[in-house]
Design a protein around this motif. Structure first.
Motif, PDB file in Angstrom:
ATOM      1  N   VAL A   1      -2.912  -9.245   2.752  1.00 56.83           N
ATOM      2  CA  VAL A   1      -3.568  -8.766   1.538  1.00 56.83           C
ATOM      3  C   VAL A   1      -2.576  -8.062   0.620  1.00 56.83           C
ATOM      4  O   VAL A   1      -2.568  -8.277  -0.597  1.00 56.83           O
ATOM      5  CB  VAL A   1      -4.742  -7.834   1.899  1.00 56.83           C
ATOM      6  CG1 VAL A   1      -5.325  -7.202   0.640  1.00 56.83           C
ATOM      7  CG2 VAL A   1      -5.822  -8.608   2.642  1.00 56.83           C
ATOM      8  N   SER A   2      -1.733  -7.190   1.166  1.00 63.45           N
ATOM      9  CA  SER A   2      -0.779  -6.464   0.319  1.00 63.45           C
ATOM     10  C   SER A   2       0.229  -7.410  -0.313  1.00 63.45           C
ATOM     11  O   SER A   2       0.682  -7.200  -1.443  1.00 63.45           O
ATOM     12  CB  SER A   2      -0.066  -5.381   1.135  1.00 63.45           C
ATOM     13  OG  SER A   2       0.674  -5.953   2.203  1.00 63.45           O
ATOM     14  N   ALA A   3       0.580  -8.490   0.391  1.00 67.66           N
ATOM     15  CA  ALA A   3       1.480  -9.487  -0.194  1.00 67.66           C
ATOM     16  C   ALA A   3       0.825 -10.148  -1.408  1.00 67.66           C
ATOM     17  O   ALA A   3       1.488 -10.420  -2.418  1.00 67.66           O
ATOM     18  CB  ALA A   3       1.850 -10.538   0.850  1.00 67.66           C
ATOM     19  N   GLY A   4      -0.479 -10.372  -1.329  1.00 70.81           N
ATOM     20  CA  GLY A   4      -1.195 -10.933  -2.463  1.00 70.81           C
ATOM     21  C   GLY A   4      -1.221  -9.984  -3.649  1.00 70.81           C
ATOM     22  O   GLY A   4      -1.120 -10.410  -4.813  1.00 70.81           O
TER      23      GLY A   4
ATOM     24  N   PHE B   1      -5.357  -3.877  -0.706  1.00 71.27           N
ATOM     25  CA  PHE B   1      -5.188  -4.458  -2.033  1.00 71.27           C
ATOM     26  C   PHE B   1      -5.072  -3.367  -3.095  1.00 71.27           C
ATOM     27  O   PHE B   1      -4.154  -3.374  -3.918  1.00 71.27           O
ATOM     28  CB  PHE B   1      -6.373  -5.377  -2.340  1.00 71.27           C
ATOM     29  CG  PHE B   1      -6.259  -6.092  -3.647  1.00 71.27           C
ATOM     30  CD1 PHE B   1      -5.467  -7.229  -3.761  1.00 71.27           C
ATOM     31  CD2 PHE B   1      -6.924  -5.634  -4.769  1.00 71.27           C
ATOM     32  CE1 PHE B   1      -5.343  -7.893  -4.968  1.00 71.27           C
ATOM     33  CE2 PHE B   1      -6.804  -6.290  -5.979  1.00 71.27           C
ATOM     34  CZ  PHE B   1      -6.018  -7.420  -6.086  1.00 71.27           C
ATOM     35  N   VAL B   2      -5.985  -2.402  -3.060  1.00 70.23           N
ATOM     36  CA  VAL B   2      -6.000  -1.351  -4.085  1.00 70.23           C
ATOM     37  C   VAL B   2      -4.770  -0.468  -3.985  1.00 70.23           C
ATOM     38  O   VAL B   2      -4.105  -0.169  -4.988  1.00 70.23           O
ATOM     39  CB  VAL B   2      -7.284  -0.511  -3.968  1.00 70.23           C
ATOM     40  CG1 VAL B   2      -7.220   0.687  -4.910  1.00 70.23           C
ATOM     41  CG2 VAL B   2      -8.501  -1.361  -4.285  1.00 70.23           C
ATOM     42  N   ASN B   3      -4.415  -0.042  -2.789  1.00 72.06           N
ATOM     43  CA  ASN B   3      -3.276   0.863  -2.626  1.00 72.06           C
ATOM     44  C   ASN B   3      -1.957   0.209  -3.026  1.00 72.06           C
ATOM     45  O   ASN B   3      -1.091   0.852  -3.622  1.00 72.06           O
ATOM     46  CB  ASN B   3      -3.194   1.364  -1.182  1.00 72.06           C
ATOM     47  CG  ASN B   3      -4.220   2.434  -0.894  1.00 72.06           C
ATOM     48  OD1 ASN B   3      -4.734   3.083  -1.793  1.00 72.06           O
ATOM     49  ND2 ASN B   3      -4.550   2.617   0.376  1.00 72.06           N
ATOM     50  N   GLN B   4      -1.804  -1.076  -2.686  1.00 76.37           N
ATOM     51  CA  GLN B   4      -0.578  -1.756  -3.084  1.00 76.37           C
ATOM     52  C   GLN B   4      -0.532  -1.964  -4.593  1.00 76.37           C
ATOM     53  O   GLN B   4       0.514  -1.865  -5.231  1.00 76.37           O
ATOM     54  CB  GLN B   4      -0.465  -3.104  -2.380  1.00 76.37           C
ATOM     55  CG  GLN B   4       0.874  -3.778  -2.544  1.00 76.37           C
ATOM     56  CD  GLN B   4       1.996  -2.987  -1.907  1.00 76.37           C
ATOM     57  OE1 GLN B   4       2.110  -2.929  -0.690  1.00 76.37           O
ATOM     58  NE2 GLN B   4       2.835  -2.368  -2.707  1.00 76.37           N
TER      59      GLN B   4
END
Length: 856
Positions: free
Chosen positions: A663-666, A171-174
């Protein structure tokens, strides 16, 4: 490795079997007393210190290494050294002094330097290093030559902690990927967060076994181990990267670019699945090229390995060049210092970050801004930054000095070339900003794609009435250099590393013939010997993953309105697979990563002419296979160095990636819906999406306008760049072979690759400070104080990077996501003049526009 290999054994009369006695020149094994053994060990230690470039051995695993010197026979030593001399002859990572010493030893005692203490001792000392440790100081500093297969690795608690942090990291990296300069929750940072979690769980979980079918699950097998820590790191490292499609998502979705609102959360998940698992499918094949061979050093992994040892492996307290501070204590000091300091350049006094002090002399002087500026200029500035996130952009304390030096030299030459192109108005570049990825029309405005499209497809009449697209000088040079790099690297790496390819192909054939055979049996280095203890992952596991991923990609392209034919998907994957092998070999040796993302754009332009959106997806898949293969196979090498079972790594990669996908899509949804002016060059929190602008420019040039129009009329030199690269590779290779004294330090791929550092928002500002640091630490300190460098270098890099990352995340969430601006001279001066302008050219644009008068 068994316990017997880790200790010195004496017979019943307190004797030890070792190589030759130091006073005699015999190939027989002598039996010496324990007292003589201790005395001879002191002689070995003295000799190691006298040699100079081996004194890092005395920092870790000293007793083990000395025991192996004692056991080594002279005849065996000669065999080991002959193999090493042949194998490492052209390896630029292999220490030059070590290679010269080996070559002298192989000439025989009568030709050996009489000033040395003992030919026999030097012979066995060097051979023991080659056989039982690593010839690379970088690897010796982070990797133990012993292993204990009974240490817990794939535990229930490791999976739970890994899954939690892979979700947070994804989440943070994206979220912060699109910021400039961006920072990430890297493997070093994640390890700091994993450690207290692991130690806490080890204290509170009951020491209980649970029976699940025929398997027994141990909830708490004891203290948190360094192998569990690395296992968790692999889960988070694979899964918590920003997703490959996530890097391209704004181009497809944002109204600033293609504006395809159907590219929603569901489509992002589908694209993430196909992109992420492409690399895992082919990484099993890549193992033979870049995991098993010892020449595949992977310099980018060293800080992660060093930090793992620092946090969990007991350290002997020894004075190293007068320093006695432990690595753990030094790490914590640097972590705290960099955490506090980063508030200054990132928020309180932002002019220190990209320190364009030379433009302050005359803020409205265009030429001064072009040459020395950080935003629209070339960054020719001797004091360019006081911000670690900028200085560390090229990872100067991680990459070998020859990599940094070659790339910095190439960057400077490229900058001078760019000055010439810009000031001579080549291809009308003088009317445009000198170094930007944005594409312009003949009036100097951002190219309006809607003016040349009808129903989403290129319209010739509208194009003729509007304008051809024009590139900045930096973007033009970058594109030509990238095309040259593709063919040059493909040819050069294949001919220079032919032995690796030969061994890998032979190993693959053997594996297909005998599925029970072990790949590790083909390699003689100590790491591969130790890894024979663990079952390998069968090739067919990876083949199944790849086949299912290709099927998923074809279905995604077919059922969503991507306009991308299924056959084009297959074609681009085959091209990317062919280019992957030499590119990933280059990365494993130098830390320099290449991809076929631009090549995918051209191929898409030819296969699906006039369709920029489909061209975008050919680029995505061309890049996804290589980027993710590098990530997955890099973690396999990380596990190889840490002696973690390969099948445990496979399960960790699968599970961690699944979590990351959703998660990254979110995170992408949150940015798209919750951040004002997302991807605009005027975005208040620096979410410029500079990479997205570059992607959009390429797909516009080669997807919509098409490679034929671009090459034939606008920029014909680009077409010839492919031929130039292929033709130059062999002459340069043979020149390095026949003139090694002068050309061995020069790596042509790295030098040419530096030209691709231009063409976007990055310039010399982001590389100058890193070069200074590399000269100091990776060249001077490494040569003069090798033991100190081996102990502290990667810890310094990890400490500064971790502190900056934590501080940056806090500043972003608290002060920049919803901007709380601190307006004063120190924050405003950097962008107050011409250098702060979004788009300024050197020449004034005529009312009727500039450029070609007839462009078809």
């Amino acid at each position: 490795m068994s316990e017997k290999d880790n200790n010195v054994y004496f017979d019943q009369e307190d004797t030890v079997s070792n190589g030759n006695s130091f006073g005699e020149k015999s190939n027989d094994i002598d039996v010496v007393s324990k007292e003589d053994y201790i005395h001879d060990s002191d002689v070995i230690i003295s000799r190691i210190r006298a040699v100079g470039d081996l004194d890092d051995i005395l920092v870790n695993d000293t007793d083990f290494f000395i025991s192996k010197v004692h056991e080594m026979k002279a005849s065996e030593a000669l065999e080991v050294l002959q193999y090493s001399a042949d194998y490492y002859r052209t390896d630029i990572n292999f220490p030059k002094h070590t290679l010269e010493r080996i070559q002298k030893l192989l000439k025989g005692e009568e030709n050996y330097d009489a000033g040395h203490i003992d030919y026999d001792l030097d012979l066995r000392l060097e051979a023991a290093l080659m056989k039982f440790h690593s010839p690379y100081p970088e690897v010796r500093s982070v990797c133990s030559p012993t292993d204990d297969p009974t240490i817990p690795v794939e535990t229930f608690r490791a999976y739970v902690i890994g899954f939690i942090w892979v979700a947070i990291g994804s989440f943070v990296n994206q979220l912060i990927y699109f910021r400039q300069p961006h920072f990430t929750l890297s493997a070093q940072v994640v390890q700091l967060l994993l450690l207290p979690c692991g130690q806490f769980v080890a204290k509170v979980l009951p020491a209980k076994k649970i029976k699940i079918w025929k398997y027994s699950l141990n909830l708490n097998p004891g203290p948190w181990t360094f192998k569990e820590q690395m296992f968790c790191t692999i889960i988070t490292n694979v899964g918590s990267q920003n997703s490959v499609y996530g890097q391209y998502a704004p181009v497809a979705r944002e109204s600033l670019f293609w504006g395809q609102e159907w590219a929603n959360y569901g489509f992002t998940v589908c694209m993430n699945i196909t992109c992420q698992f492409f690399g895992l499918g082919v990484s099993g094949i890549m193992r033979r090229w870049v995991v098993y061979p010892s020449k595949a050093v992977w310099p980018t992994l060293m800080p992660t390995l060093q930090l793992n040892r620092t946090l969990l492996v007991p350290e002997e307290r020894r004075s190293v060049n007068g320093w006695t501070i432990s690595k753990y204590k030094l790490f914590n000091i640097l972590l705290a210092a960099s955490f506090i300091y980063f508030f200054i350049p990132d928020y309180l006094f932002q002019a220190l970050s990209t320190f364009n002090w030379m433009t302050w002399i005359a803020p409205q002087n265009k030429n001064l801004a072009f040459v020395t500026g950080y935003k629209i200029g070339f960054g020719f500035n001797p004091i360019a930054s006081f911000d670690w996130s900028v200085i560390n952009y090229a990872t100067p304390l991680v990459l070998p000095f020859f990599t940094t030096a070659n790339q910095f030299a190439g960057t400077c030459v490229a900058g001078l070339t760019l000055l010439i192109l810009f000031y001579t108005n080549v291809k009308f570049s003088g009317y445009l900003p000198p170094n930007t990825s944005t594409v312009f029309d003949r009036f100097g405005e951002d190219y309006n794609l809607t003016k040349v499209l009808t129903n989403g497809v290129f319209d010739q009449e509208k194009y003729m009435a509007y304008s051809p697209p024009y590139m900045s000088a930096g973007n033009y040079m970058y594109t030509c250099a990238a095309y040259t790099m593709y063919t040059f690297t493909f040819v050069y790496i294949f001919v220079s590393e032919w032995r690796i390819f030969k061994d890998a192909i032979q190993g693959m054939i053997t594996s297909l013939k005998d599925r029970k055979s072990s790949n590790y049996e083909r390699y003689k280095d100590p790491l591969s010997v130790m890894m024979r203890e663990y079952p390998e992952v069968p090739d067919w596991w990876f083949f199944i993953v790849f086949a299912l991923t290709v099927l998923a990609a074809c279905l995604t392209m077919h059922f969503f309105p991507t306009t991308m034919p299924v056959w084009a998907t297959i074609c681009i994957l085959l091209v990317a697979l062919a280019m992957l092998v030499p590119f990933i070999v280059l990365y494993s040796n130098t830390g320099y990563f290449m991809s076929t993302n631009m090549l995918g754009t051209i191929i898409g332009g030819y296969m699906i002419p006039g369709n920029g959106l489909a061209c975008l997806f050919t680029r995505i898949y061309g890049f996804a296979l290589e980027d993710m293969a590098e990530t997955y196979v890099g973690d396999m090498k990380l596990a190889h160095y840490s002696k973690i079972p390969p099948r445990a790594v496979f399960r960790a990669q699968i599970s961690g990636t699944i979590i990351q996908i959703f998660v990254s899509a979110g995170a992408i949804e949150l940015l798209h819906n919750g951040l004002e002016n997302f991807c605009s060059w005027t975005q208040a929190s620096r979410f410029y999406c500079s990479w997205s602008h570059s992607i959009y420019s390429d797909t516009l040039m080669f997807g919509v306008i098409g490679p034929s129009r671009t090459f034939d009329t606008l920029y014909p030199l680009m077409r010839w760049s492919f031929l130039i690269g292929a033709c130059c590779a062999l002459p340069i290779y043979f020149a390095r072979i026949y003139f090694p004294k002068y050309l061995r330090p020069v790596h042509p791929v790295l030098f040419i690759g530096a030209f691709t550092r231009w063409g976007s928002a990055y310039n010399l500002t982001y590389y100058t400070g890193g070069f200074y640091l590399s000269v100091g630490m990776m060249w001077y300190v490494r040569r003069r104080f090798l033991a100190w460098w081996s102990k502290y270098n990667y810890i310094i890099s990890s400490g500064l990077t971790a502190g900056t990352a934590f501080s940056g995340i806090l500043i972003f969430l608290a002060l920049q996501y919803h901007p709380k601006m601190l307006s004063w001279w120190g924050n405003n001066v950097a962008s107050a003049g011409i250098d702060g302008a979004a788009a300024v050219g050197r020449l004034d644009i005529p009312t009727e526009g500039f450029g070609l008068t007839y462009w078809e």
